[in-house]
Write an enzyme that holds these catalytic residues in place. Structure first.
Site, PDB file in Angstrom:
ATOM      1  N   CYS A 111      -2.621   1.263   9.311  1.00 58.98           N
ATOM      2  CA  CYS A 111      -3.985  -0.038   9.023  1.00 58.98           C
ATOM      3  C   CYS A 111      -5.229  -0.120   9.538  1.00 58.98           C
ATOM      4  O   CYS A 111      -5.836  -0.705   9.324  1.00 58.98           O
ATOM      5  CB  CYS A 111      -3.107  -1.528   8.235  1.00 58.98           C
ATOM      6  SG  CYS A 111      -1.541  -1.155   7.637  1.00 58.98           S
ATOM      7  N   HIS A 168       0.983  -1.505   0.064  1.00 55.23           N
ATOM      8  CA  HIS A 168      -0.150   0.260  -0.148  1.00 55.23           C
ATOM      9  C   HIS A 168       1.013   1.415  -0.366  1.00 55.23           C
ATOM     10  O   HIS A 168       2.297   1.384   0.451  1.00 55.23           O
ATOM     11  CB  HIS A 168      -0.688  -0.225   1.365  1.00 55.23           C
ATOM     12  CG  HIS A 168      -2.313  -1.007   1.453  1.00 55.23           C
ATOM     13  ND1 HIS A 168      -2.484  -1.588   2.118  1.00 55.23           N
ATOM     14  CD2 HIS A 168      -2.824  -0.997   0.351  1.00 55.23           C
ATOM     15  CE1 HIS A 168      -2.626  -2.481   1.879  1.00 55.23           C
ATOM     16  NE2 HIS A 168      -4.183  -2.073   0.680  1.00 55.23           N
TER      17      HIS A 168
HETATM   18  C1  CIR Z   1      -4.046  -7.622   3.967  1.00 56.14           C
HETATM   19  O1  CIR Z   1      -3.111  -8.216   3.233  1.00 56.14           O
HETATM   20  O2  CIR Z   1      -4.767  -6.971   3.135  1.00 56.14           O
HETATM   21  C2  CIR Z   1      -3.630  -7.264   4.926  1.00 56.14           C
HETATM   22  N1  CIR Z   1      -3.119  -8.693   5.617  1.00 56.14           N
HETATM   23  C3  CIR Z   1      -2.847  -6.206   5.402  1.00 56.14           C
HETATM   24  C4  CIR Z   1      -3.452  -5.221   5.107  1.00 56.14           C
HETATM   25  C5  CIR Z   1      -2.586  -3.770   5.394  1.00 56.14           C
HETATM   26  N2  CIR Z   1      -3.187  -2.757   5.254  1.00 56.14           N
HETATM   27  C6  CIR Z   1      -2.815  -1.592   5.755  1.00 56.14           C
HETATM   28  O3  CIR Z   1      -1.406  -1.548   5.490  1.00 56.14           O
HETATM   29  N3  CIR Z   1      -3.739  -0.556   5.324  1.00 56.14           N
END
Ligand code: CIR
Length: 255
Positions: free
Chosen positions: A250, A163
């Site tokens: 996140c 991201h």
């Molecule tokens: C994913 O791969 O979507 C989750 N395991 C981690 C999400 C992390 N979110 C973020 O960086 N905003």
């Protein structure tokens, strides 16, 4: 200043979260404790924290940042690019919580995909990373919605990171933490860039909350650079979330 934060308690299924890391599975009891410490740190910054219940059906649902973009004028519910996460954006308790704070509720629709971890807010302007999770159609819709409310947005090409905010954190006052591919991007040339070394790249995922900066535990060079800028620093261990590519930003919606 942020007044409100929404978080979701990790579920037992967090061990099945999506990951590109090779660091083993998160330990649920440890993740819960780290999440509690995260909420305590946020509380210290003076925000009101809404805590949503775990959702066992969605292993990644504690990463609430991805399902909505909270702005000063409206909230935009996203359409996550990861199929196993798509329905997280429609969870009734999240919509209900957001509607308590927002009357203007907008939605990203098919064929657009957006995960708001790809969006960095700098005042009224929003940088939108084009990643494996956020496509151009989604970014275009996002910009149109932002413009309807007198806000603005621009797209940022990305090649490496999951991201946008995996490698960028805006700390207000023009200070921007940058790691990896973002160090050389023209879009960020006018910021006061604080460059993060490769061996601490994960530490770039910090969050500014009301003059505090919350920093992940175990990144001493990142912490020292932020302290040198004069911020009050709070440190939170995120080792279990790191195992599934998650970090401090996140884990909350801040508005
Ligand atoms: C994913 O791969 O979507 C989750 N395991 C981690 C999400 C992390 N979110 C973020 O960086 N905003």
């Amino acid at each position: 200043m942020f007044k409100n934060v929404i978080v979701r308690v990790p579920s037992q299924s967090i061990s099945e979260g999506l990951t590109s890391a090779n660091e083993g599975k998160p330990i649920y009891s440890k993740a819960l404790m780290q999440h509690e410490n995260y909420v305590s740190a946020l509380t210290k910054t003076g925000v009101n924290v809404t805590v949503l219940e775990p959702q066992d059906e969605f292993p990644d649902a504690c990463f609430v940042e991805d399902v909505a973009l909270c702005t000063s004028k409206c909230v935009i519910i996203t359409r996550p690019g990861a199929e196993t996460r798509r329905q997280e954006a429609a969870l009734p308790d999240m919509l209900e919580a957001l509607k308590k704070f927002y009357t203007n509720v907008e939605y990203i629709t098919e064929p657009g995909t957006v995960e708001a971890g790809d969006i960095m807010m700098v005042g009224d302007h929003f940088y939108i990373g084009l990643s494996a999770r956020t496509n151009e159609a989604g970014a275009k819709q996002m910009i149109e919605i932002l413009e309807k409310y007198g806000l603005s947005g621009q797209m940022v090409e990305m090649d490496e990171m999951l991201h946008l905010k995996t490698g960028l954190a805006y700390l207000e006052n023009n200070n921007l933490l940058v790691a990896g591919e973002f160090k050389t991007k023209e879009e960020f040339a006018d910021f006061n860039k604080i460059e993060i070394d490769l061996d601490e790249a994960y530490g770039a995922n910090c969050i500014w909350v009301n003059d505090y900066v919350i920093v992940p535990e175990g990144y001493p060079k990142v912490q020292a650079k932020i302290e040198a800028l004069g911020y009050k620093v709070l440190v939170v261990d995120t080792s279990e979330f790191r195992k599934i590519d998650g970090g401090l930003s996140c884990l909350s919606l801040r508005f």
